[in-house]
Scaffold this active site. Structure first.
Site, PDB file in Angstrom:
ATOM      1  N   ARG A  95       0.857  -1.198   0.000  1.00  0.00           N
ATOM      2  CA  ARG A  95       0.000   0.000   0.000  1.00  0.00           C
ATOM      3  C   ARG A  95       0.882   1.232   0.000  1.00  0.00           C
ATOM      4  NH1 ARG A  95      -2.496   3.033   4.614  1.00  0.00           N
ATOM      5  NH2 ARG A  95      -3.925   4.488   3.610  1.00  0.00           N
ATOM      6  N   HIS A 135      -2.698  11.124   0.582  1.00  0.00           N
ATOM      7  CA  HIS A 135      -2.205  10.822   1.936  1.00  0.00           C
ATOM      8  C   HIS A 135      -1.561  12.097   2.475  1.00  0.00           C
ATOM      9  CE1 HIS A 135      -0.808   7.442   4.790  1.00  0.00           C
ATOM     10  NE2 HIS A 135      -0.507   8.581   5.366  1.00  0.00           N
ATOM     11  N   GLU A 183      -7.418   8.714   5.920  1.00  0.00           N
ATOM     12  CA  GLU A 183      -7.703   9.341   7.219  1.00  0.00           C
ATOM     13  C   GLU A 183      -8.116  10.819   7.131  1.00  0.00           C
ATOM     14  OE1 GLU A 183      -4.212   8.643   9.601  1.00  0.00           O
ATOM     15  OE2 GLU A 183      -4.847   6.612  10.006  1.00  0.00           O
ATOM     16  N   ASN A 217      -7.389   1.865   9.696  1.00  0.00           N
ATOM     17  CA  ASN A 217      -6.066   2.039  10.310  1.00  0.00           C
ATOM     18  C   ASN A 217      -6.259   1.976  11.825  1.00  0.00           C
ATOM     19  OD1 ASN A 217      -5.226   2.490   7.746  1.00  0.00           O
ATOM     20  ND2 ASN A 217      -4.688   4.642   8.009  1.00  0.00           N
ATOM     21  N   TYR A 245      -4.344   1.564  15.669  1.00  0.00           N
ATOM     22  CA  TYR A 245      -3.107   1.601  16.457  1.00  0.00           C
ATOM     23  C   TYR A 245      -3.357   1.389  17.932  1.00  0.00           C
ATOM     24  CZ  TYR A 245      -0.676   3.235  12.328  1.00  0.00           C
ATOM     25  OH  TYR A 245      -0.139   3.339  11.070  1.00  0.00           O
ATOM     26  N   GLU A 256      -3.563  -0.093   7.956  1.00  0.00           N
ATOM     27  CA  GLU A 256      -2.386   0.260   8.759  1.00  0.00           C
ATOM     28  C   GLU A 256      -2.519  -0.324  10.156  1.00  0.00           C
ATOM     29  OE1 GLU A 256      -1.310   4.419   9.093  1.00  0.00           O
ATOM     30  OE2 GLU A 256      -1.786   4.751   6.981  1.00  0.00           O
TER      31      GLU A 256
HETATM   32  O1  LIG Z   1       1.636   7.636  13.117  1.00  0.00           O
HETATM   33  C1  LIG Z   1       1.876   6.500  12.381  1.00  0.00           C
HETATM   34  C2  LIG Z   1       1.040   6.527  11.099  1.00  0.00           C
HETATM   35  C3  LIG Z   1       1.462   7.628  10.112  1.00  0.00           C
HETATM   36  O2  LIG Z   1       2.854   7.537   9.829  1.00  0.00           O
HETATM   37  C4  LIG Z   1       0.625   7.450   8.833  1.00  0.00           C
HETATM   38  O3  LIG Z   1       1.035   8.329   7.787  1.00  0.00           O
HETATM   39  C5  LIG Z   1      -0.838   7.734   9.133  1.00  0.00           C
HETATM   40  O4  LIG Z   1      -1.688   7.162   8.141  1.00  0.00           O
HETATM   41  C6  LIG Z   1      -1.220   7.256  10.513  1.00  0.00           C
HETATM   42  N1  LIG Z   1      -2.421   7.307  11.072  1.00  0.00           N
HETATM   43  C7  LIG Z   1      -2.312   6.896  12.358  1.00  0.00           C
HETATM   44  C8  LIG Z   1      -3.436   6.837  13.333  1.00  0.00           C
HETATM   45  C9  LIG Z   1      -4.199   8.135  13.320  1.00  0.00           C
HETATM   46  C10 LIG Z   1      -3.451   9.231  13.997  1.00  0.00           C
HETATM   47  C11 LIG Z   1      -2.487   9.903  13.286  1.00  0.00           C
HETATM   48  C12 LIG Z   1      -1.829  10.970  13.893  1.00  0.00           C
HETATM   49  C13 LIG Z   1      -2.146  11.318  15.209  1.00  0.00           C
HETATM   50  C14 LIG Z   1      -3.100  10.592  15.896  1.00  0.00           C
HETATM   51  C15 LIG Z   1      -3.744   9.541  15.285  1.00  0.00           C
HETATM   52  C16 LIG Z   1      -1.019   6.535  12.568  1.00  0.00           C
HETATM   53  N2  LIG Z   1      -0.370   6.743  11.424  1.00  0.00           N
END
Ligand SMILES: OC[C@@H]1[C@@H](O)[C@H](O)[C@@H](O)c2[nH]c(CCc3ccccc3)c[n+]21
Length: 450
Positions: free
Chosen positions: A80, A124, A169, A294, A296, A354
């Site tokens: 991706r 993005h 996102e 996505n 986390y 993600e």
């Molecule tokens: O932060 C890690 C990755 C980024 O490097 C990606 O570009 C992006 O798609 C992404 N989204 C998220 C979760 C959403 C989020 C992003 C930033 C701050 C808080 C939540 C984490 N990440």
């Protein structure tokens, strides 16, 4: 005691890694490319930690051939990545930069030659700066600007790209770029944020509508979902949790899938919440082939009247491991998220587009492999969570680890490392971490190695 049956995923399950253009490519202005809002933002003093920019980052723009070979050596069957809009349309609309289109065409061809399915994200976060000068996501015309760009990409690559994504996102762009001002373009304005959010979703709808005119494959939307759990059963904490869930998790999914906004947003934005024309919501609600999620972490939420604009704040869960971003490691939240989508939105096909973690990797003992045990544990538990949700009926079609490489982590600069492959930013040497070896075994065994 019988041994538990081995975890097995479907034969056609997509196993990939995810990246994005601005975070890995470097050479942001090479070969006729136009600058993005992130090029401007990172070159604005004070905006990015340590003054880092992505002028070089992983230098993928020049190392893409060997990078594809690295993906192949890991056994990925998909990858991706995103297109830098400004490489293809330097002013965002009108003139096409052939060198930009050619770069992505060559990348797609090499991926396919290595048996790797591309999943292509059109946006993005790296909006062409020329469009930001014309109002960017605050200008309703951007829906047509985005559809024009998307159509250029569809016509060039839809004969080879089977999976398209319109936006990555939209919540992060609206919240970070327009509400809190911590991401490009750095605005802090509660009247702008819902308008940017709405125009992002109109652009999504216009691009999907354009795709249906000529497209023959699959197109979807990628959203970040962070499940919200009330800190207590008090009315105040439950109401705060509902506001937080509406603001992050439903504000984008529901116009896209249901053609309506959650009622709670009127309370969140107050007088700043516009009355949108019904025609706008009809444009946004285009039939989709999948939803990209996505995931986390989760958030435990309590009421907090001093917190703007949600009047809600998260409660730290000290009993669990946290990443270097402060995000709690909570794999059960992924099970809960996938079952929530299944039950609330009619079990749409979902890709985990993600999932990953940034830990300070332990001091490295010299050797070919860099040990990252916390990331191995994170991936094992979250891929297992995906399987658990699938066994309970969720229609999950693939998993993409964030990220293939350590890369430019937006306002955190290079201070946060999410890669399964280590990046030495001086030498640009790529070195597999133990998580890359682990993930490679999981893919080769289709899950049995978990
Ligand atoms: O932060 C890690 C990755 C980024 O490097 C990606 O570009 C992006 O798609 C992404 N989204 C998220 C979760 C959403 C989020 C992003 C930033 C701050 C808080 C939540 C984490 N990440």
């Amino acid at each position: 005691m019988t041994k538990p049956a081995p975890i097995l995923f479907p034969k056609d399950f997509l196993w990939g890694c995810a990246t994005s253009a601005y975070q890995i490519e470097g050479s942001p202005l090479a070969d006729g490319a136009g600058p993005s809002v992130w090029h401007r933002f990172s070159h604005t003093p004070g905006r990015v930690q340590d003054g880092d920019t992505a002028d070089v980052t992983c230098d993928h723009y020049r190392r893409w051939e060997s990078d594809v070979d690295l993906m192949h050596s890991l056994g990925l069957n998909s990858y991706r990545f995103s297109i830098a809009w400004g490489r293809v349309l330097p002013e965002g609309t009108g003139r096409i930069n052939a060198a930009g289109l050619d770069f992505y065409e060559r990348l797609v061809d090499r991926l396919l030659s290595r048996g790797i399915q591309p999943m292509v994200t059109l946006f993005h976060w790296d909006l062409p700066a020329a469009l930001d000068d014309r109002g960017g996501w605050l200008n309703r015309d951007i829906a047509q600007w985005f559809a024009e760009y998307a159509d250029v990409m569809f016509r060039r690559l839809d004969d080879r790209v089977n999976y398209w994504t319109t936006l990555n996102e939209p919540w992060v762009v609206a919240d970070g770029g327009y509400m809190h001002g911590v991401l490009a373009p750095g605005h802090r304005n509660i009247f702008e944020a819902p308008r940017a959010a709405h125009h992002l979703m109109m652009a999504h709808g216009a691009a999907v509508q354009a795709y249906r005119a000529t497209g023959r494959n699959k197109i979807g939307l990628v959203v970040n979902i962070e499940p919200k759990y009330a800190a207590s059963q008090s009315d105040a904490d439950c109401a705060a949790t509902r506001r937080a869930e509406a603001y992050m998790n439903r504000q984008y999914l529901e116009p896209a899938l249901l053609g309506s906004y959650p009622e709670e947003l009127h309370e969140v934005f107050g007088e700043a919440w516009p009355q949108w024309p019904a025609a706008d919501l009809r444009l946004i609600k285009q039939p989709l082939d999948y939803i990209g999620v996505n995931y986390y972490t989760r958030a435990v939420v309590r009421s907090d009247p001093t917190s703007w604009p949600l009047k809600a704040t998260t409660v730290k869960q000290k009993q669990h491991t946290h990443m270097e971003t402060g995000w709690e490691v909570y794999p059960q939240g992924l099970v809960d998220t996938l079952l929530w989508i299944k039950d609330q939105y009619g079990n749409p096909p979902v890709y985990i587009t993600e999932n990953g973690a940034c830990f300070f990797d332990p001091p490295q003992v010299e050797g070919p492999v860099l040990e990252d045990p916390l990331r191995v544990d994170y991936l094992r538990k979250h891929i297992t969570a995906v399987h658990t949700a699938m066994q309970r009926g969720a229609d999950i079609r693939g998993y993409f680890a964030w990220s293939l490489f350590d890369n430019f982590e937006w306002a955190f600069g290079f201070s946060k490392r999410f890669g399964i492959v280590h990046m030495n930013y001086e030498t640009l040497k790529r070195t597999l971490k133990s998580s890359a070896h682990f993930y490679s075994k999981v893919i080769a065994s289709n899950g049995a190695a978990l």
